[in-house]
Design an enzyme around this catalytic site. Structure first.
Site, mmCIF file in Angstrom:
data_model
loop_
_atom_site.group_PDB
_atom_site.id
_atom_site.type_symbol
_atom_site.label_atom_id
_atom_site.label_comp_id
_atom_site.label_asym_id
_atom_site.label_seq_id
_atom_site.Cartn_x
_atom_site.Cartn_y
_atom_site.Cartn_z
ATOM 1 N N SER A 285 0.799 -1.223 0.000
ATOM 2 C CA SER A 285 0.000 0.000 0.000
ATOM 3 C C SER A 285 0.833 1.275 0.000
ATOM 4 O O SER A 285 0.342 2.309 -0.425
ATOM 5 C CB SER A 285 -0.942 -0.006 1.202
ATOM 6 O OG SER A 285 -0.221 -0.188 2.403
ATOM 7 N N HIS B 283 -5.447 -3.068 -2.304
ATOM 8 C CA HIS B 283 -5.068 -2.153 -3.394
ATOM 9 C C HIS B 283 -5.009 -2.842 -4.755
ATOM 10 O O HIS B 283 -4.682 -2.196 -5.749
ATOM 11 C CB HIS B 283 -3.728 -1.483 -3.083
ATOM 12 C CG HIS B 283 -3.858 -0.372 -2.097
ATOM 13 N ND1 HIS B 283 -4.367 0.869 -2.444
ATOM 14 C CD2 HIS B 283 -3.599 -0.306 -0.775
ATOM 15 C CE1 HIS B 283 -4.384 1.646 -1.374
ATOM 16 N NE2 HIS B 283 -3.928 0.954 -0.348
ATOM 17 N N LYS C 166 -12.017 1.030 -1.539
ATOM 18 C CA LYS C 166 -11.057 1.745 -2.384
ATOM 19 C C LYS C 166 -11.611 1.823 -3.801
ATOM 20 O O LYS C 166 -12.480 2.629 -4.079
ATOM 21 C CB LYS C 166 -9.692 1.090 -2.276
ATOM 22 C CG LYS C 166 -9.095 1.390 -0.896
ATOM 23 C CD LYS C 166 -7.824 0.683 -0.563
ATOM 24 C CE LYS C 166 -7.327 1.177 0.787
ATOM 25 N NZ LYS C 166 -6.640 0.167 1.568
HETATM 26 C C1 LIG Z 1 -6.789 0.039 3.042
HETATM 27 C C2 LIG Z 1 -6.297 -1.296 3.381
HETATM 28 C C3 LIG Z 1 -7.032 -2.128 4.216
HETATM 29 C C4 LIG Z 1 -8.271 -1.655 4.924
HETATM 30 O O1 LIG Z 1 -9.349 -1.589 4.067
HETATM 31 P P1 LIG Z 1 -10.614 -0.693 4.487
HETATM 32 O O2 LIG Z 1 -11.712 -1.247 3.683
HETATM 33 O O3 LIG Z 1 -10.274 0.717 4.170
HETATM 34 O O4 LIG Z 1 -10.814 -0.895 5.961
HETATM 35 C C5 LIG Z 1 -6.570 -3.412 4.461
HETATM 36 N N1 LIG Z 1 -5.425 -3.844 3.886
HETATM 37 C C6 LIG Z 1 -4.688 -3.072 3.084
HETATM 38 C C7 LIG Z 1 -3.449 -3.627 2.465
HETATM 39 C C8 LIG Z 1 -5.092 -1.769 2.806
HETATM 40 O O5 LIG Z 1 -4.362 -0.995 2.007
#
Ligand SMILES: *Cc1c(COP(=O)(O)O)cnc(C)c1O
Length: 402
Positions: free
Chosen positions: A187, A215, A246
């Site tokens: 990320s 991601h 996302k």
């Molecule tokens: C953003 C993210 C999450 C969390 O996801 P949300 O739906 O925003 O809670 C989990 N793992 C990774 C690798 C992320 O980048």
């Protein structure tokens, strides 16, 4: 307030400020998009995870309105005590098809999907083997488990180091179960996990694999189905986590895998058991978002066209993009104070691109993290590139000697 707590808070916040790690969030005053209004200012937003522009897509907006008419706004209970509506079930069935797996269970966020799934599938006879750059929500999920996992005990491998992973697999054969867990797309660095090798090693040493595709969801693979699809490893990754927050533009997370896995998590996934179900609108908008992803190739094409353009032009201008392979494009700075100063200078030029520093990344590895998306026009990206060039003339750290 209790004086010990008050004192502790004040000194801890002061310490953050001294280390240039103190954050003040800016406020978005328009819908998510490539160009937004924030803190009273019109800026190009390079820090959004809205990869496909679905957060404000007309079809997704309409689905929200329609679902409110039909379902109201709340589910009224946790999933297993009457909070599961047929629209939640429909979303899970759609996601299972999309991911080409037997079953999907949706959690209220990606974070809670990690916190729910990881401790549920592990016992104190097990070990977790992790990439050192895994996301905070993986780390917290692992900490909630009773399995062994610590770096100091030798269960964390250097970033993407497959020889180190193999050594750990050789040294952990006495555990009952062994889980290798990794981000699919990292990320903060934007590189992709070497999933084919990880899967081969797991098969060779009888370990299982969990991948966090937060991601990669909507970004890699067929219609954005993630890294398993990207590497054509269908059926060989035991647990896939995806986010709906996302690229899918709304909120939520899910675990994709076998029917037995879902069955177990429905009984033992604590955030599923003890936190209220999504509003029905969330499920309805996500179904609409999936409709767009499966039927309209344009957002994903534009995401990748913009990604290529952005990386090529940054690199051509001499910026260090740290080996990123996906839309997540860090620009290396190193020093935390210089990175924060660069963020402020970019803001003055009309670009919102956040400085990322410790504890999100290691100390001394601060960077400006940018993400082009399908919501950006070429003019937006040209504008942002010019801002980076202007700022560099004033910010030697951006020149990128690593
Ligand atoms: C953003 C993210 C999450 C969390 O996801 P949300 O739906 O925003 O809670 C989990 N793992 C990774 C690798 C992320 O980048």
């Amino acid at each position: 307030m209790n004086p010990s707590l008050q004192n502790w808070l004040t000194t801890s916040i002061e310490a953050l400020k001294e280390q240039n790690l103190y954050k003040v969030p800016k406020i978005l005053e328009s819908p998510a998009g490539g160009r937004v209004r924030m803190n009273g200012k019109e800026v190009v937003n390079l820090s959004s995870n809205n990869y496909l522009g679905l957060a404000n897509h007309p079809k997704v907006r309409q689905a929200a309105l329609d679902s409110i008419e039909k379902w109201g706004v709340g589910a009224g209970a946790v999933r297993w005590i009457g909070g599961t509506m047929s629209i939640h079930q429909e979303l899970e069935e759609r996601l299972a098809k999309f991911k080409n797996v037997e079953s999907v269970l949706v959690f209220t966020s990606g974070f809670t999907a990690n916190a729910g799934c990881i401790p549920a599938v592990l016992t104190d006879k097990d070990v977790v083997i992790s990439d050192e750059l895994n996301h905070a929500s993986i780390i917290d999920g692992v900490r909630l488990s009773t399995a062994k996992y610590k770096k100091s005990e030798g269960y964390v491998y250097p970033h993407k180091d497959m020889e180190a992973l193999e050594k750990i697999l050789q040294n952990t054969q006495s555990f009952e179960k062994r889980m290798i867990i990794t981000d699919g797309v990292f990320s903060m660095d934007g590189d992709i996990a070497p999933l084919p090798t990880i899967v081969e090693l797991a098969e060779k040493y009888n370990a299982f694999v969990m991948i966090d595709d937060a991601h990669a969801s909507g970004v890699l693979g067929k219609n954005g189905a993630g890294t398993t699809s990207h590497f054509n490893l269908y059926g060989r990754v035991d647990i896939q986590l995806g986010t709906l927050s996302k690229a899918l533009g709304v909120v939520g997370g899910y675990i994709a895998g076998s029917a037995a896995l879902k069955d177990w998590l429905v009984n033992r996934g604590r955030p599923y058991l003890f936190s209220t179900a999504h509003p029905p609108m969330v499920a309805a908008t996500l179904i609409a978002a999936l409709d767009v992803m499966e039927n309209d190739p344009e957002p994903m094409r534009k995401l990748w066209d913009n990604t290529r353009w952005w990386k090529e032009h940054l690199q051509e201008a001499g910026f260090d993009t740290m080996g990123s392979e996906t839309p997540i494009t860090p620009i290396y700075i190193g020093d935390e104070a210089a990175s924060q100063a660069t963020e402020r200078a970019l803001w003055d030029e009309g670009v919102y691109a956040l400085s990322i520093s410790y504890p999100t990344v290691a100390r001394g590895k601060a960077r400006i993290r940018t993400m082009p998306s399908a919501a950006h026009s070429l003019e937006d990206l040209e504008f942002a590139l010019n801002a980076f060039k202007k700022v560099r003339d004033r910010m030697p750290a951006l020149a990128g000697a690593r």
